[in-house]
Design an enzyme around this catalytic site. Structure first.
Site, PDB file in Angstrom:
ATOM      1  N   SER A 184       2.933  -2.166  10.263  1.00 18.98           N
ATOM      2  CA  SER A 184       4.371  -2.286  10.501  1.00 18.98           C
ATOM      3  C   SER A 184       4.951  -3.663  10.152  1.00 18.98           C
ATOM      4  O   SER A 184       5.850  -4.157  10.823  1.00 18.98           O
ATOM      5  CB  SER A 184       4.703  -1.901  11.948  1.00 18.98           C
ATOM      6  OG  SER A 184       4.330  -0.556  12.198  1.00 18.98           O
ATOM      7  N   GLU A 215      -7.078   4.956   7.352  1.00 23.39           N
ATOM      8  CA  GLU A 215      -6.781   6.369   7.080  1.00 23.39           C
ATOM      9  C   GLU A 215      -7.942   7.034   6.341  1.00 23.39           C
ATOM     10  O   GLU A 215      -8.209   8.221   6.541  1.00 23.39           O
ATOM     11  CB  GLU A 215      -5.463   6.491   6.290  1.00 23.39           C
ATOM     12  CG  GLU A 215      -4.264   6.234   7.196  1.00 23.39           C
ATOM     13  CD  GLU A 215      -3.058   5.621   6.507  1.00 23.39           C
ATOM     14  OE1 GLU A 215      -2.981   5.629   5.269  1.00 23.39           O
ATOM     15  OE2 GLU A 215      -2.171   5.112   7.231  1.00 23.39           O
ATOM     16  N   GLY A 228       2.090   2.253  10.698  1.00 22.15           N
ATOM     17  CA  GLY A 228       3.082   3.322  10.563  1.00 22.15           C
ATOM     18  C   GLY A 228       3.789   3.692  11.856  1.00 22.15           C
ATOM     19  O   GLY A 228       4.472   4.699  11.936  1.00 22.15           O
ATOM     20  N   GLY A 230       2.627  -1.209   4.262  1.00 22.36           N
ATOM     21  CA  GLY A 230       2.699   0.222   3.946  1.00 22.36           C
ATOM     22  C   GLY A 230       4.138   0.661   3.714  1.00 22.36           C
ATOM     23  O   GLY A 230       4.724   0.419   2.664  1.00 22.36           O
ATOM     24  N   GLY A 231       4.715   1.276   4.738  1.00 16.59           N
ATOM     25  CA  GLY A 231       6.061   1.844   4.646  1.00 16.59           C
ATOM     26  C   GLY A 231       7.088   0.947   3.969  1.00 16.59           C
ATOM     27  O   GLY A 231       7.826   1.392   3.078  1.00 16.59           O
ATOM     28  N   HIS A 263      -9.711   1.617   4.154  1.00 13.08           N
ATOM     29  CA  HIS A 263      -8.489   1.703   4.959  1.00 13.08           C
ATOM     30  C   HIS A 263      -8.737   2.645   6.143  1.00 13.08           C
ATOM     31  O   HIS A 263      -9.489   3.615   6.008  1.00 13.08           O
ATOM     32  CB  HIS A 263      -7.336   2.225   4.096  1.00 13.08           C
ATOM     33  CG  HIS A 263      -6.006   2.136   4.778  1.00 13.08           C
ATOM     34  ND1 HIS A 263      -5.599   3.077   5.691  1.00 13.08           N
ATOM     35  CD2 HIS A 263      -5.031   1.206   4.722  1.00 13.08           C
ATOM     36  CE1 HIS A 263      -4.405   2.725   6.153  1.00 13.08           C
ATOM     37  NE2 HIS A 263      -4.033   1.592   5.590  1.00 13.08           N
ATOM     38  N   ASN A 296       0.878  -1.171   0.000  1.00  9.17           N
ATOM     39  CA  ASN A 296       0.000   0.000   0.000  1.00  9.17           C
ATOM     40  C   ASN A 296       0.914   1.219   0.000  1.00  9.17           C
ATOM     41  O   ASN A 296       1.473   1.572   1.027  1.00  9.17           O
ATOM     42  CB  ASN A 296      -0.894  -0.037   1.248  1.00  9.17           C
ATOM     43  CG  ASN A 296      -1.717   1.230   1.401  1.00  9.17           C
ATOM     44  OD1 ASN A 296      -1.795   2.055   0.488  1.00  9.17           O
ATOM     45  ND2 ASN A 296      -2.341   1.382   2.571  1.00  9.17           N
ATOM     46  N   TRP A 297       1.051   1.809  -1.168  1.00 13.07           N
ATOM     47  CA  TRP A 297       2.004   2.927  -1.302  1.00 13.07           C
ATOM     48  C   TRP A 297       1.496   4.207  -0.649  1.00 13.07           C
ATOM     49  O   TRP A 297       2.226   5.173  -0.509  1.00 13.07           O
ATOM     50  CB  TRP A 297       2.289   3.194  -2.783  1.00 13.07           C
ATOM     51  CG  TRP A 297       3.091   2.124  -3.476  1.00 13.07           C
ATOM     52  CD1 TRP A 297       3.382   0.867  -3.018  1.00 13.07           C
ATOM     53  CD2 TRP A 297       3.719   2.228  -4.766  1.00 13.07           C
ATOM     54  NE1 TRP A 297       4.132   0.178  -3.943  1.00 13.07           N
ATOM     55  CE2 TRP A 297       4.354   0.998  -5.031  1.00 13.07           C
ATOM     56  CE3 TRP A 297       3.785   3.236  -5.727  1.00 13.07           C
ATOM     57  CZ2 TRP A 297       5.057   0.749  -6.213  1.00 13.07           C
ATOM     58  CZ3 TRP A 297       4.483   2.998  -6.908  1.00 13.07           C
ATOM     59  CH2 TRP A 297       5.116   1.764  -7.138  1.00 13.07           C
ATOM     60  N   LYS A 298       0.206   4.244  -0.321  1.00 10.28           N
ATOM     61  CA  LYS A 298      -0.423   5.447   0.254  1.00 10.28           C
ATOM     62  C   LYS A 298      -0.167   6.648  -0.670  1.00 10.28           C
ATOM     63  O   LYS A 298      -0.081   6.468  -1.883  1.00 10.28           O
ATOM     64  CB  LYS A 298       0.067   5.674   1.682  1.00 10.28           C
ATOM     65  CG  LYS A 298      -0.086   4.399   2.521  1.00 10.28           C
ATOM     66  CD  LYS A 298       0.012   4.620   3.986  1.00 10.28           C
ATOM     67  CE  LYS A 298      -0.176   3.291   4.703  1.00 10.28           C
ATOM     68  NZ  LYS A 298      -0.225   3.416   6.136  1.00 10.28           N
ATOM     69  N   GLU A 302      -5.922  -4.710  10.190  1.00  5.91           N
ATOM     70  CA  GLU A 302      -4.866  -3.746  10.475  1.00  5.91           C
ATOM     71  C   GLU A 302      -5.183  -2.994  11.758  1.00  5.91           C
ATOM     72  O   GLU A 302      -5.958  -2.015  11.744  1.00  5.91           O
ATOM     73  CB  GLU A 302      -4.774  -2.722   9.331  1.00  5.91           C
ATOM     74  CG  GLU A 302      -4.435  -3.341   7.995  1.00  5.91           C
ATOM     75  CD  GLU A 302      -3.793  -2.317   7.056  1.00  5.91           C
ATOM     76  OE1 GLU A 302      -2.656  -2.563   6.659  1.00  5.91           O
ATOM     77  OE2 GLU A 302      -4.406  -1.282   6.766  1.00  5.91           O
TER      78      GLU A 302
END
Ligand code: PGA
Length: 248
Positions: A212, A96, A172, A233-234, A94, A9-11, A166
């Site tokens: 994470s 966010e 994150g 993600g990251g 998601h 997930n590149w966000k 999640e």
């Protein structure tokens, strides 16, 4: 045996040129036959990423879509726009989006139905806040999110849906849920899926863990019986994503 699915997930990261460069650097190493690999990228990166992964087994996903086919919805993207481009997956709900863009279980449900109608594979997100975990209501809350999100969806359609568990406190933050904590909730999710769609369907559906995930914890998490891969993600923006895909 459920095939593992590892999605990045590149966000809101990477311009089209940067996206191209990232794909080029990762493509060879994440082109796996053993696991399904998906890059979920910003809308404007879809075209360059789709071009860049041609000839590999990497699939491409969007991070959101709207629940109507077309019309006066300034700034939104329809499912048909995605499928016509060759997009296969779409992240829905998601945390966010729930937190910053007012998405609710109701909009998640509408989006899921619309995605399925168009043949997109939804990755439906759920997960508790730190406060809810501390209150001991994690499972109750996640059960409710799953039931509300999947309301009115048939067993046949449900089979293709990917669930991503999640925990919000792990996103994150570098604080991963332990493999046991993640397994406990993923098992509870499979239990609700069984109540909704029967054991056969529940056993076929894939449940990812996200929050994470990195190259150090991936193997332990993915070895859990009810965890069928990850939403990353990251770490999906870094060379270590290749190690996550080759987690064994
Ligand atoms: P993270 O994000 O891996 O950076 O914690 C996961 C996600 O939000 O999907």
């Amino acid at each position: 045996m459920r095939k593992k699915i590892i999605a990045g997930n590149w966000k809101m990261n990477k311009t089209p040129n940067e996206a191209l460069a990232l794909c080029q650097s990762l493509k060879e190493q994440v082109n796996s036959q053993e696991v399904d690999v998906v890059f979920c990228v910003p809308f404007v990166d879809l075209y360059p990423v789709l071009e860049a992964v041609k000839g590999s087994s990497i699939a491409v996903g969007a991070q959101n879509m709207f629940y109507e086919d077309s019309g006066a919805f300034t700034g939104e993207i329809s499912p048909a726009m995605l499928t016509e481009m060759g997009v296969k997956y779409v992240i829905i709900g998601h945390s966010e989006r729930r937190q910053y863009f007012a998405e609710t279980d109701e909009t998640v449900n509408k989006k899921l139905k619309k995605a399925l109608e168009h043949g997109l594979i939804p990755i439906m997100c759920c997960g508790e806040t730190l406060e809810q975990r501390e209150q001991g209501i994690t499972i109750e809350f996640v059960r409710m999110q799953i039931k509300a999100g999947l309301q009115g969806i048939s067993k046949e359609k449900a089979e293709g849906i990917i669930i991503a568990y999640e925990p919000i406190w792990a996103i994150g933050t570098g604080k991963t849920a332990t493999a046991q904590q993640a397994q406990e909730v993923c098992q509870a999710i499979r239990q609700v899926l069984e109540e909704l769609f029967g054991a056969d369907t529940a056993q076929k559906m894939r449940i990812q863990y996200g929050g994470s995930v990195n190259e150090k914890n991936a193997a332990e998490l993915f070895a859990m019986p009810d965890i069928d891969g990850g939403l990353v993600g990251g770490a999906s923006l870094k060379p270590e994503f290749a190690q996550i895909v080759q987690y064994k």
